[in-house]
Design an enzyme around this catalytic site. Structure first.
Site, PDB file in Angstrom:
ATOM      1  CE1 TYR A 159      -1.644   3.375   2.757  1.00 53.32           C
ATOM      2  CE2 TYR A 159      -3.351   2.890   1.162  1.00 53.32           C
ATOM      3  CZ  TYR A 159      -2.787   3.731   2.103  1.00 53.32           C
ATOM      4  OH  TYR A 159      -3.389   4.953   2.379  1.00 53.32           O
TER       5      TYR A 159
HETATM    6  N1  LIG Z   1      -9.425   6.892   5.994  1.00 58.82           N
HETATM    7  C1  LIG Z   1      -8.242   7.331   6.429  1.00 58.82           C
HETATM    8  O1  LIG Z   1      -8.010   7.515   7.657  1.00 58.82           O
HETATM    9  C2  LIG Z   1      -7.158   7.615   5.442  1.00 58.82           C
HETATM   10  C3  LIG Z   1      -7.419   7.680   4.069  1.00 58.82           C
HETATM   11  N2  LIG Z   1      -6.391   7.947   3.199  1.00 58.82           N
HETATM   12  C4  LIG Z   1      -6.676   8.066   1.772  1.00 58.82           C
HETATM   13  O2  LIG Z   1      -7.801   8.921   1.567  1.00 58.82           O
HETATM   14  C5  LIG Z   1      -8.613   8.413   0.485  1.00 58.82           C
HETATM   15  C6  LIG Z   1     -10.035   8.157   0.976  1.00 58.82           C
HETATM   16  O3  LIG Z   1      -9.974   7.330   2.129  1.00 58.82           O
HETATM   17  P1  LIG Z   1     -11.243   6.407   2.501  1.00 58.82           P
HETATM   18  O4  LIG Z   1     -12.515   7.068   2.112  1.00 58.82           O
HETATM   19  O5  LIG Z   1     -11.043   5.940   3.895  1.00 58.82           O
HETATM   20  O6  LIG Z   1     -11.004   5.195   1.496  1.00 58.82           O
HETATM   21  P2  LIG Z   1     -11.880   3.860   1.353  1.00 58.82           P
HETATM   22  O7  LIG Z   1     -10.910   2.718   1.314  1.00 58.82           O
HETATM   23  O8  LIG Z   1     -12.970   3.819   2.362  1.00 58.82           O
HETATM   24  O9  LIG Z   1     -12.550   4.091  -0.085  1.00 58.82           O
HETATM   25  C7  LIG Z   1     -11.736   4.236  -1.216  1.00 58.82           C
HETATM   26  C8  LIG Z   1     -12.609   4.305  -2.453  1.00 58.82           C
HETATM   27  O10 LIG Z   1     -11.891   3.653  -3.500  1.00 58.82           O
HETATM   28  C9  LIG Z   1     -12.764   2.770  -4.175  1.00 58.82           C
HETATM   29  N3  LIG Z   1     -12.088   1.608  -4.748  1.00 58.82           N
HETATM   30  C10 LIG Z   1     -11.555   0.558  -4.084  1.00 58.82           C
HETATM   31  N4  LIG Z   1     -11.132  -0.369  -4.956  1.00 58.82           N
HETATM   32  C11 LIG Z   1     -11.412   0.111  -6.214  1.00 58.82           C
HETATM   33  C12 LIG Z   1     -11.252  -0.382  -7.528  1.00 58.82           C
HETATM   34  N5  LIG Z   1     -10.712  -1.591  -7.759  1.00 58.82           N
HETATM   35  N6  LIG Z   1     -11.666   0.380  -8.562  1.00 58.82           N
HETATM   36  C13 LIG Z   1     -12.219   1.598  -8.345  1.00 58.82           C
HETATM   37  N7  LIG Z   1     -12.410   2.135  -7.128  1.00 58.82           N
HETATM   38  C14 LIG Z   1     -12.011   1.381  -6.073  1.00 58.82           C
HETATM   39  C15 LIG Z   1     -13.781   2.333  -3.128  1.00 58.82           C
HETATM   40  O11 LIG Z   1     -14.950   1.896  -3.797  1.00 58.82           O
HETATM   41  P3  LIG Z   1     -15.720   0.557  -3.285  1.00 58.82           P
HETATM   42  O12 LIG Z   1     -15.809   0.671  -1.790  1.00 58.82           O
HETATM   43  O13 LIG Z   1     -17.045   0.603  -3.992  1.00 58.82           O
HETATM   44  O14 LIG Z   1     -14.861  -0.605  -3.719  1.00 58.82           O
HETATM   45  C16 LIG Z   1     -13.969   3.616  -2.345  1.00 58.82           C
HETATM   46  O15 LIG Z   1     -14.962   4.409  -2.956  1.00 58.82           O
HETATM   47  C17 LIG Z   1      -7.900   7.156  -0.016  1.00 58.82           C
HETATM   48  O16 LIG Z   1      -7.084   7.466  -1.115  1.00 58.82           O
HETATM   49  C18 LIG Z   1      -7.060   6.738   1.175  1.00 58.82           C
HETATM   50  O17 LIG Z   1      -5.919   5.964   0.787  1.00 58.82           O
HETATM   51  C19 LIG Z   1      -5.087   8.090   3.620  1.00 58.82           C
HETATM   52  C20 LIG Z   1      -4.788   8.023   4.956  1.00 58.82           C
HETATM   53  C21 LIG Z   1      -5.816   7.823   5.946  1.00 58.82           C
HETATM   54  N1  LIG Z   2      -8.021   3.460   1.031  1.00 58.28           N
HETATM   55  C1  LIG Z   2      -7.817   3.636   2.356  1.00 58.28           C
HETATM   56  N2  LIG Z   2      -6.604   4.045   2.788  1.00 58.28           N
HETATM   57  C2  LIG Z   2      -6.394   4.186   4.127  1.00 58.28           C
HETATM   58  C3  LIG Z   2      -7.405   3.941   5.055  1.00 58.28           C
HETATM   59  C4  LIG Z   2      -8.692   3.543   4.559  1.00 58.28           C
HETATM   60  O1  LIG Z   2      -9.646   3.312   5.331  1.00 58.28           O
HETATM   61  N3  LIG Z   2      -8.837   3.398   3.222  1.00 58.28           N
HETATM   62  N4  LIG Z   2      -7.205   4.070   6.395  1.00 58.28           N
HETATM   63  C5  LIG Z   2      -5.991   4.338   6.865  1.00 58.28           C
HETATM   64  C6  LIG Z   2      -5.798   4.240   8.353  1.00 58.28           C
HETATM   65  O2  LIG Z   2      -7.001   4.513   9.028  1.00 58.28           O
HETATM   66  C7  LIG Z   2      -4.748   5.102   8.979  1.00 58.28           C
HETATM   67  O3  LIG Z   2      -4.773   6.352   8.511  1.00 58.28           O
HETATM   68  C8  LIG Z   2      -4.925   5.172  10.503  1.00 58.28           C
HETATM   69  O4  LIG Z   2      -4.427   4.006  11.023  1.00 58.28           O
HETATM   70  C9  LIG Z   2      -4.835   4.641   5.980  1.00 58.28           C
HETATM   71  N5  LIG Z   2      -5.188   4.559   4.575  1.00 58.28           N
END
Ligand SMILES: NC(=O)C1=CN([C@@H]2O[C@H](COP(=O)(O)OP(=O)(O)OC[C@H]3O[C@@H](n4cnc5c(N)ncnc54)[C@H](OP(=O)(O)O)[C@@H]3O)[C@@H](O)[C@H]2O)C=CC1
Ligand SMILES: Nc1nc2c(c(=O)[nH]1)N=C([C@H](O)[C@@H](O)CO)CN2
Length: 248
Positions: A159
């Site tokens: 990742y």
């Molecule tokens: N949440 C957090 O604390 C953190 C988030 N981030 C980044 O912020 C962004 C948003 O986070 P968050 O909302 O938690 O992410 P999620 O993992 O909850 O959602 C990511 C999105 O990507 C989509 N996705 C996953 N696989 C595919 C695929 N094969 N093709 C197309 N779309 C796909 C999912 O769609 P579906 O569910 O329908 O598959 C979903 O809408 C991400 O880039 C994440 O890496 C970074 C650090 C921390």
């Molecule tokens: N695609 C995603 N990326 C990440 C997620 C997630 O939920 N979806 N969550 C994290 C962790 O929550 C981290 O930020 C805290 O441990 C990182 N990236």
């Protein structure tokens, strides 16, 4: 690909990937709140994506784990829009790396595609629409990466490595597309925990976070606004992490 509506002609839309749930859904709704037309990409159907369509967003489905999905999304956007204000790459997959080599290899291919190849194909395939915006203000590409792209966690090595690749693409494309397009990244920290995060896991993360709480999706939107509203930023990153990058 299932377009569900035409794109408003008031101003060019912003394409948000992974807009079906959580952060991406919030970003799409907040852009609509601000009067900004949205093209909402999604992977799996969701109530959120239906609600975005009801608000006038054009919704387009694609699996970005394969190049064909990204290329089909580019074709679908080009068939529906003559210009774009921006692209926000939010789509992402997040899990620890499997120990079994074949499973790890399959995951590496999928994460490389979602985090690097799809953004690259979409950015290069839609650059012409971004440049066609017709205003003095540069258009925007925003890559959502992760604070751990810079300082990885080994249990999430695939990742983190693919997010680091997206960070590097941010700088290449910033050089390539200036001055008509700005290219920047947002590096979230503990924004939204997943249901799979136990109370102990959450506590451990927040103990490493100087501001001591989850940021919430609105914190990411404010970071996005800071990039969209500043015409003198490109090739840079904004950390939206409550200070967790300081944990080392
Ligand atoms: N949440 C957090 O604390 C953190 C988030 N981030 C980044 O912020 C962004 C948003 O986070 P968050 O909302 O938690 O992410 P999620 O993992 O909850 O959602 C990511 C999105 O990507 C989509 N996705 C996953 N696989 C595919 C695929 N094969 N093709 C197309 N779309 C796909 C999912 O769609 P579906 O569910 O329908 O598959 C979903 O809408 C991400 O880039 C994440 O890496 C970074 C650090 C921390
Ligand atoms: N695609 C995603 N990326 C990440 C997620 C997630 O939920 N979806 N969550 C994290 C962790 O929550 C981290 O930020 C805290 O441990 C990182 N990236």
């Amino acid at each position: 690909m299932r377009p569900t509506d035409t794109v408003s002609q008031t101003q060019p839309p912003i394409l948000v990937t992974g807009a079906g749930r959580r952060v991406g859904l919030h970003l799409a709704n907040r852009l609509l709140d601000d009067g900004q037309p949205v093209i909402a990409h999604y992977h799996r159907e969701s109530g959120g994506i239906e609600a975005l369509a009801a608000r006038g967003a054009l919704t387009l489905q694609a699996d970005l784990a394969h190049a064909e999905g990204a290329l089909a999304l580019v074709d679908a956007v080009r068939a529906q829009a003559t210009a774009l204000r921006g692209i926000v790459h939010n789509a992402s997959a997040f899990t620890t790396t499997p120990t079994e080599p074949v499973a790890a290899a399959a995951m590496f291919e999928a994460f490389f595609s979602i985090h690097m190849l799809a953004p690259y194909l979409i950015d290069t395939g839609l650059a012409g629409l971004l440049e066609a915006g017709g205003t003095e203000t540069p258009a925007d590409i925003v890559h959502i990466t992760d604070i751990f792209a810079e300082n990885p966690r080994p249990e999430f090595d695939i990742y983190c490595a693919t997010k680091a690749g997206l960070e590097n693409l941010t700088r290449s494309l910033a050089k390539r597309y200036a001055p008509k397009i700005k290219v920047n990244s947002l590096q979230p920290g503990p924004i939204l925990f997943k249901d799979s995060h136990t109370p102990e896991m959450r506590q451990r993360v927040l103990a490493e976070t100087p501001l001591g709480r989850e940021g919430g999706a609105e914190a990411v939107y404010r970071g996005l606004r800071a990039l969209l509203d500043n015409d003198y930023m490109t090739g840079t990153a904004i950390q939206v992490d409550g200070g967790r990058h300081l944990a080392g």
